[in-house]
Design an enzyme around this catalytic site. Sequence first.
Site, mmCIF file in Angstrom:
data_model
loop_
_atom_site.group_PDB
_atom_site.id
_atom_site.type_symbol
_atom_site.label_atom_id
_atom_site.label_comp_id
_atom_site.label_asym_id
_atom_site.label_seq_id
_atom_site.Cartn_x
_atom_site.Cartn_y
_atom_site.Cartn_z
ATOM 1 N N ASP A 6 0.872 -1.180 0.000
ATOM 2 C CA ASP A 6 0.000 0.000 0.000
ATOM 3 C C ASP A 6 0.908 1.228 0.000
ATOM 4 O O ASP A 6 2.131 1.104 0.148
ATOM 5 C CB ASP A 6 -0.907 -0.008 1.246
ATOM 6 C CG ASP A 6 -1.831 1.204 1.286
ATOM 7 O OD1 ASP A 6 -2.435 1.531 0.253
ATOM 8 O OD2 ASP A 6 -1.933 1.852 2.351
ATOM 9 N N SER A 7 0.302 2.399 -0.075
ATOM 10 C CA SER A 7 1.099 3.635 -0.012
ATOM 11 C C SER A 7 1.621 3.883 1.405
ATOM 12 O O SER A 7 2.517 4.692 1.594
ATOM 13 C CB SER A 7 0.246 4.826 -0.447
ATOM 14 O OG SER A 7 -0.857 4.961 0.422
ATOM 15 N N CYS A 69 -4.462 -1.641 -1.765
ATOM 16 C CA CYS A 69 -4.589 -0.198 -1.990
ATOM 17 C C CYS A 69 -5.742 0.013 -2.965
ATOM 18 O O CYS A 69 -5.708 -0.503 -4.096
ATOM 19 C CB CYS A 69 -3.284 0.328 -2.583
ATOM 20 S SG CYS A 69 -3.380 2.066 -3.053
ATOM 21 N N GLU A 147 -2.202 8.483 8.557
ATOM 22 C CA GLU A 147 -0.732 8.355 8.539
ATOM 23 C C GLU A 147 -0.092 9.098 9.716
ATOM 24 O O GLU A 147 0.976 8.738 10.178
ATOM 25 C CB GLU A 147 -0.162 8.898 7.218
ATOM 26 C CG GLU A 147 -0.431 8.010 6.004
ATOM 27 C CD GLU A 147 0.348 6.688 6.005
ATOM 28 O OE1 GLU A 147 1.526 6.686 6.395
ATOM 29 O OE2 GLU A 147 -0.251 5.654 5.614
ATOM 30 N N CYS A 181 -10.885 2.828 0.329
ATOM 31 C CA CYS A 181 -9.462 3.105 0.550
ATOM 32 C C CYS A 181 -9.078 2.309 1.791
ATOM 33 O O CYS A 181 -9.782 2.359 2.811
ATOM 34 C CB CYS A 181 -9.247 4.597 0.780
ATOM 35 S SG CYS A 181 -7.586 5.005 1.366
ATOM 36 N N HIS A 183 -6.931 2.722 3.951
ATOM 37 C CA HIS A 183 -6.633 3.491 5.166
ATOM 38 C C HIS A 183 -7.874 3.676 6.039
ATOM 39 O O HIS A 183 -7.762 3.865 7.245
ATOM 40 C CB HIS A 183 -6.108 4.892 4.809
ATOM 41 C CG HIS A 183 -4.645 4.958 4.480
ATOM 42 N ND1 HIS A 183 -4.111 4.393 3.340
ATOM 43 C CD2 HIS A 183 -3.608 5.523 5.144
ATOM 44 C CE1 HIS A 183 -2.806 4.629 3.311
ATOM 45 N NE2 HIS A 183 -2.471 5.308 4.402
HETATM 46 N N1 DGL Z 1 -4.625 3.174 1.028
HETATM 47 C C1 DGL Z 1 -4.657 3.593 -0.332
HETATM 48 C C2 DGL Z 1 -5.972 3.338 -0.986
HETATM 49 O O1 DGL Z 1 -6.557 2.361 -0.601
HETATM 50 C C3 DGL Z 1 -3.924 4.821 -0.721
HETATM 51 C C4 DGL Z 1 -4.266 6.095 -0.058
HETATM 52 C C5 DGL Z 1 -3.362 7.168 -0.589
HETATM 53 O O2 DGL Z 1 -2.161 6.953 -0.546
HETATM 54 O O3 DGL Z 1 -3.865 8.193 -1.078
HETATM 55 O O4 DGL Z 1 -6.410 4.021 -1.863
#
Ligand code: DGL
Length: 257
Positions: A6-7, A69, A147, A181, A183
């Site tokens: 993931d990011s 992600c 984050e 997402c 996150h």
């Molecule tokens: N967790 C990621 C997603 O599911 C990326 C969020 C991001 O880096 O903008 O989209």
Amino acid sequence: MIGIFDSGLGGLTAYRELHTLLPDEHYVYFGDTGRVPYGSRSHEILLKYTRQDINFLISKGADAILAACGTVSSVVLDEVKGEYNVPIIGVVDASSAEALAATKNGIIGVIGTGATVSSGAFEKKLKAGGADEVVSVACPLFVPLVENGYIARDCEVTKLVARDYLEKIKASGADTLILGCTHFPIIADIIADELPNVTLINSGAAAAKAVAKTVSTAGGNKSEFYVSDSPVNFDAVARIFLGGDTVAAKKIDIEKY
Ligand code: DGL
């Protein structure tokens, strides 16, 4: 070995579920913390980042990869998947299927990054699966809030942002909401407090269930974590999210892959 990327911290929502389902596996997690967020990047940059993330996990010996992600899964995964000899699974299909099974009134909400919402990937899947109405809202500020550790249920800043972002979902009458997402499940209780009668679908966890059903690798019962910037913040937030387990991520240079 199962590779997950993931990011940043978001993919841990999938890792946690997968680890519960397959505790004896060997996992390598990569969080691209030096280049987060992905959700505001162009198609071209996302292609580059995704290939590098996958190349790194393959260099570590991944037999299967979970693209944990929503942005990568929605925007570039279909294009990149075929370039590799290992199965690569994203988060769109499984969570869309879960949402379609859960909705009673046919109105499904989707929240994700800007890139995910613009791609229309969830919407396409949901409409093809019979959803009457799909209401999508980009919630990019949730990513830096997570984050940076603004994840407690009583965090006033995140609550305020959630109230504003989720107004449209509330007004739509959606009875089911995809956290598109990865996150976002980290702040699921804040989202649930805003939308008390809505079923939340965790896209990372849904994908993890799909991986657990289809993938069987050599195993090894260990987890390794890698990041592309200082691990300090990642370790601290990951530890809270994973329920106190110590995380000692190592920093790598992702530009080499
Ligand atoms: N967790 C990621 C997603 O599911 C990326 C969020 C991001 O880096 O903008 O989209």
